[in-house]
Design a protein around this motif. Sequence first.
Motif, PDB file in Angstrom:
ATOM      1  N   HIS A 297       0.834  -1.199   0.000  1.00  0.00           N
ATOM      2  CA  HIS A 297       0.000   0.000   0.000  1.00  0.00           C
ATOM      3  C   HIS A 297       0.870   1.251   0.000  1.00  0.00           C
ATOM      4  CE1 HIS A 297      -3.612   2.262   0.407  1.00  0.00           C
ATOM      5  NE2 HIS A 297      -3.422   2.633   1.664  1.00  0.00           N
TER       6      HIS A 297
ATOM      7  N   LYS B  58      -2.098  -4.944   0.450  1.00  0.00           N
ATOM      8  CA  LYS B  58      -3.518  -4.953   0.092  1.00  0.00           C
ATOM      9  C   LYS B  58      -3.791  -5.968  -1.013  1.00  0.00           C
ATOM     10  CE  LYS B  58      -3.027  -0.821  -2.789  1.00  0.00           C
ATOM     11  NZ  LYS B  58      -3.304   0.611  -2.830  1.00  0.00           N
TER      12      LYS B  58
ATOM     13  N   PHE C  32      -6.704  -5.559   3.705  1.00  0.00           N
ATOM     14  CA  PHE C  32      -5.374  -5.120   4.128  1.00  0.00           C
ATOM     15  C   PHE C  32      -4.824  -6.040   5.216  1.00  0.00           C
ATOM     16  CE2 PHE C  32      -7.186  -1.350   2.274  1.00  0.00           C
ATOM     17  CZ  PHE C  32      -6.120  -0.693   1.685  1.00  0.00           C
TER      18      PHE C  32
END
Length: 571
Positions: free
Chosen positions: A238, A528, A554
Amino acid sequence: MELKAGYVIEEETWKKTNQAGKNYWWTYLAEILDRLGLTGEAVHLNDLFSRLKEFSLLFLGPTEQELPSQEISSWVKKGGVLIGCCLQGLDGLFGNRFVKWLPEKEEFALRRFFLTPHFFTRGLVFPPARGKPLLAAGALRLVSPERSQLLALYHNQAVITSGRYGLGRTFYFGFDLAKTFWVIQQGRPVDRDYDGDGYLRTGDGIVIGQNDYQVPYTDILLFLLQNILRVLPFPLIHQLPPVDDGEVPDALFFFGGDDEATPGIARIASEFMRSLRLPYHINLMPDRNFKFALDRKEGQRLEKKGTEISLHYNFIDNFSHPVGFTENDVRKQTELFIRTFGKKPVCVNSHYLRWTGWYEPAFWMEKLALKGFNGKIHRRFPPLNPVNEIGFSFGTSFPFFYRADHKLRNKRIEFLDLPITAYEIGYLREQTDFPKLGKLVRLSSHYGLMMNVFYHPVYLAKSPACQAAVKELLRIIEKRKLNVLYSTPDRVVRWWLARSASRIEKIRLKDNRLSFTVSSPESNLLVKIPAGKKVEKASQPLKFKVFSSHRWAFLTVPRGCHQIKVEFADS
């Protein structure tokens, strides 16, 4: 099934292009993968036929060489995903019919195009940017969809399409993605005073012209690629770090400003930010006599109270403008800071956001072991000091690495730029402008942006309107129940470098089970995974969040090397 991403590089073409005094733009594709948090491997075009079966995803850029079209088609048919830019000879595979070429106007010129409604473009255009074009660099190769779906238009012709072929997917871009990112983000060389403000500044490097500087052009393209990658699905690192408790932040705001050698204001500004439990960073500038407004003990006291200190180069005083500065100028002021404060600066900036050349100051600073520059201005000049503005004149809210020109073979410089994106936001002189703060919060949390909120310490110390704006920003965030991570330029630089050094490898998808290895030598990460299919369980705690209208799962992954397992529900 192993999930592996690759991108095709032509070493001989790269060498010949550089020898001809030109940049090999496609090499910047490596930076795009880095920004995506996708671990990719370069493969030479000459080896593509023998190595094609290793990959499940392939980025293929503009080339004049003959492609193994039959083999590529067979690979896609069996389940491969091809993302191609300006490719000739594969129109049938993409489901398109070639229409025409529009040659490049000039090296740093851009053309406008528009996204069209589709699953992959959903949520990419935040309401304030609705109806606004995106930008592409270089030549355009326009097509007509025959068995593909339209994702973007240039006038009435397709410039981005999505197609299916057998078990695989194809995505056609009628422009060079790599050049587009590179040109917009790094800008053009600051070799003269383009905007006529009397100085050589980062604003002279802006290439978006009169297009809307409030649109994050390359970030939107980045999120489009993220959405495309949902088809496999690839786990991605991420763009934001986890909050200390492992939660997924809605956005990250990092606070910085520079003192401009003004005595007596650094401590007051630092204490104000500390009273709000906000971190802060002050770039300290030497005056025309090469003296700082603080001494070493004062600097140490600031740092003990949570305020970073770094260097604010003074390339204004004692210079005859408009003029550049030299490597020696950079070295002298860096050494002065080290002697004065007993530490090496991490993330620097410059008075009036001065710059010269294209990548050269970044190269000079890298040689001095500095790590970043916080100074790409948020919008074009004039005005000389464009306050109370949100802007992405260099296309992005995120840090990016500089790349050298052909003279240094387009090598990556291990030095980051942190663009300014929210400058003295929420007030104008002694009047507050709270609606701007609301817009900043909505925009940042919609995309999950990393925003530089830039407040000079003199205003934090002396301006009630500025102080009210900071307090209102926190009130809005609290009212909307957002989880915003607060940081500083130095911390952001260190984290982005750690992120760039991290890898997700050995990705395997079998039945409804996804496994992969995450290695992060220096920092905790958020990984993610597309949550289009229901994620039932994982070897790390799961969180779910929507960014740009798409839902993601996540996992917080501690630093080190970890084997991750995820199970999806039966479809």
